[in-house]
Design an enzyme around this catalytic site. Structure first.
Site, PDB file in Angstrom:
ATOM      1  N   THR A 119      11.537 -64.844  -7.196  1.00 12.08           N
ATOM      2  CA  THR A 119      10.252 -64.965  -7.879  1.00 12.08           C
ATOM      3  C   THR A 119      10.161 -66.259  -8.672  1.00 12.08           C
ATOM      4  O   THR A 119      11.177 -66.794  -9.136  1.00 12.08           O
ATOM      5  CB  THR A 119      10.054 -63.769  -8.843  1.00 12.08           C
ATOM      6  OG1 THR A 119       8.908 -63.984  -9.660  1.00 12.08           O
ATOM      7  CG2 THR A 119      11.258 -63.601  -9.755  1.00 12.08           C
ATOM      8  N   ASP A 120       8.933 -66.726  -8.868  1.00 13.33           N
ATOM      9  CA  ASP A 120       8.716 -67.898  -9.722  1.00 13.33           C
ATOM     10  C   ASP A 120       9.046 -67.620 -11.182  1.00 13.33           C
ATOM     11  O   ASP A 120       9.255 -68.552 -11.971  1.00 13.33           O
ATOM     12  CB  ASP A 120       7.276 -68.394  -9.601  1.00 13.33           C
ATOM     13  CG  ASP A 120       6.219 -67.346  -9.919  1.00 13.33           C
ATOM     14  OD1 ASP A 120       6.579 -66.181 -10.224  1.00 13.33           O
ATOM     15  OD2 ASP A 120       5.021 -67.683  -9.836  1.00 13.33           O
ATOM     16  N   GLU A 121       9.137 -66.354 -11.561  1.00  9.27           N
ATOM     17  CA  GLU A 121       9.370 -66.019 -12.965  1.00  9.27           C
ATOM     18  C   GLU A 121      10.760 -66.406 -13.456  1.00  9.27           C
ATOM     19  O   GLU A 121      11.006 -66.426 -14.661  1.00  9.27           O
ATOM     20  CB  GLU A 121       9.094 -64.534 -13.205  1.00  9.27           C
ATOM     21  CG  GLU A 121       7.635 -64.165 -12.987  1.00  9.27           C
ATOM     22  CD  GLU A 121       7.275 -62.791 -13.510  1.00  9.27           C
ATOM     23  OE1 GLU A 121       7.786 -62.412 -14.590  1.00  9.27           O
ATOM     24  OE2 GLU A 121       6.485 -62.093 -12.854  1.00  9.27           O
ATOM     25  N   TYR A 143      13.080 -58.297 -16.460  1.00  8.24           N
ATOM     26  CA  TYR A 143      12.852 -58.417 -15.017  1.00  8.24           C
ATOM     27  C   TYR A 143      13.292 -59.778 -14.502  1.00  8.24           C
ATOM     28  O   TYR A 143      14.125 -59.885 -13.580  1.00  8.24           O
ATOM     29  CB  TYR A 143      11.371 -58.179 -14.682  1.00  8.24           C
ATOM     30  CG  TYR A 143      10.980 -58.751 -13.343  1.00  8.24           C
ATOM     31  CD1 TYR A 143      11.599 -58.307 -12.177  1.00  8.24           C
ATOM     32  CD2 TYR A 143      10.004 -59.743 -13.234  1.00  8.24           C
ATOM     33  CE1 TYR A 143      11.265 -58.847 -10.931  1.00  8.24           C
ATOM     34  CE2 TYR A 143       9.657 -60.277 -12.007  1.00  8.24           C
ATOM     35  CZ  TYR A 143      10.281 -59.827 -10.861  1.00  8.24           C
ATOM     36  OH  TYR A 143       9.952 -60.371  -9.645  1.00  8.24           O
ATOM     37  N   LYS A 147      16.478 -60.927 -12.011  1.00  7.52           N
ATOM     38  CA  LYS A 147      16.264 -61.661 -10.765  1.00  7.52           C
ATOM     39  C   LYS A 147      17.033 -62.987 -10.789  1.00  7.52           C
ATOM     40  O   LYS A 147      17.598 -63.404  -9.773  1.00  7.52           O
ATOM     41  CB  LYS A 147      14.775 -61.921 -10.541  1.00  7.52           C
ATOM     42  CG  LYS A 147      13.978 -60.679 -10.171  1.00  7.52           C
ATOM     43  CD  LYS A 147      14.429 -60.056  -8.860  1.00  7.52           C
ATOM     44  CE  LYS A 147      14.084 -60.910  -7.657  1.00  7.52           C
ATOM     45  NZ  LYS A 147      14.456 -60.236  -6.370  1.00  7.52           N
TER      46      LYS A 147
END
Length: 331
Positions: A119-121, A143, A147
């Protein structure tokens, strides 16, 4: 290609499975523990053409039962909702980190290709410009932190063991079959029902929107053409702030603009995400669906598929889950 697709009954994973079977003729085994967001009916169009195993990636025997004969593992399996990670981070640690370790060990002992869907997060928030694959990792929620941890494990297995790994980081996905805890499906279903449309803070959080089919194609492209040990960002073609998204959904559904309700922002809410996809584009991938088109297609799908989402909103799906899987569905 013979694939083990983990988390293949979820929103993005099932899109990938349907496309790989129908467009490429891949032999696919799906491993999914069917949490609240993983649904067998997402795989109905290919149910007779795949093997499905109900199990968790953090369970080594379940992975052993599914990986034999496969050439590659594609890992979508993850806890993904930021709000849930804030109230209960334990499940995120177990799935996103421990589960990734189990899959990497299975790939290492068999010499398989391994692709981690990320993810970009993991990059955190950016005020201007776009993140590249060399940008620092600065996760801001349990989260995104889990990741990030999973990504670092993948990176370590390439550098330490020489495992053929690829990481593909996507921007905010949207489209059919997305569980209505995320912004777009939640707002679409609330708008169709005439319910309130809760917007965090001032609604000015900017996201880089990517239609789910474009991400599925990007993942497949990175799997086949990506260089071992590399990371590939897969970003959408358009940016839009959350309030503008909600207002566009109101236009598409004919809902009352007065349904918008500004609510207290969540802790640590990142202001803006943006990914540069030039590295993946150099391999030949391009996003095909612009946001206006994709959002209209998404709203139309939810309008036409009440049988898919009605049990979720009514509570019947909660009862079904508890009855069939022997455990409570956590809020």
């Amino acid at each position: 290609m013979r694939l083990l697709v983990c988390g293949g009954a979820g929103f993005i994973g099932s899109t990938f499975v349907r496309m790989r079977v129908h467009e490429h003729g891949d032999e696919v085994t799906v491993l999914d523990k069917l949490t609240y967001a993983g649904r067998r009916e997402n795989l109905d169009p290919v149910s007779s053409e795949i093997r499905f195993v109900h199990g968790a990636i953090e369970d080594p025997p379940a992975v052993e039962d599914t990986v034999a004969g496969c050439e590659a593992i594609v890992n979508f399996a993850a806890e993904t909702h930021v709000d849930r990670s804030i109230t209960g981070p334990e499940e995120f640690i177990m799935t996103n980190m421990q589960g990734t370790h189990v899959l990497l060990e299975a790939a290492r002992t068999r010499g398989l290709r391994y692709l981690q869907v990320s993810t970009d997060e993991v990059y955190g928030s950016i005020e201007e410009g776009s993140f590249t694959e060399s940008s620092p990792l600065q996760p801001s929620s349990p989260y995104s932190a889990t990741k990030t941890g999973g990504d670092l494990l993948v990176w370590s297995y390439f550098h330490t063991y020489g495992l053929s790994t690829v990481i593909c980081r996507g921007s905010n996905n949207y489209g059919p079959h997305q569980y209505p805890e995320k912004l777009i499906p939640l707002m679409v279903l609330n708008a169709l029902a005439g319910d309130r449309l809760p917007v965090y803070g001032d609604g000015g959080q900017v996201r880089n929107w990517l239609f789910v089919e474009d991400f599925a194609r990007g993942i497949g492209h990175a799997l086949l053409h990506g260089e071992a040990g590399e990371v590939y960002n897969c970003g959408g073609p358009d940016e839009c702030d959350n309030l503008t998204v909600v207002r566009r959904i109101i236009e598409l559904t004919g809902a009352d603009p007065g349904l918008i309700e500004f609510v207290t922002d969540r802790p640590g809410h990142d202001r803006r995400y943006s990914l540069s996809s030039s590295k993946l584009q150099d391999l030949g991938w391009r996003a095909q669906v612009r946001f206006e088109e994709g959002l209209a297609r998404t709203v139309a799908w939810y309008r036409d598929n009440e049988s898919w989402w009605e049990p979720i909103r009514s509570g019947a799906y909660r009862e079904y889950y508890e009855r069939h899987y022997g455990r409570a569905l956590k809020d």
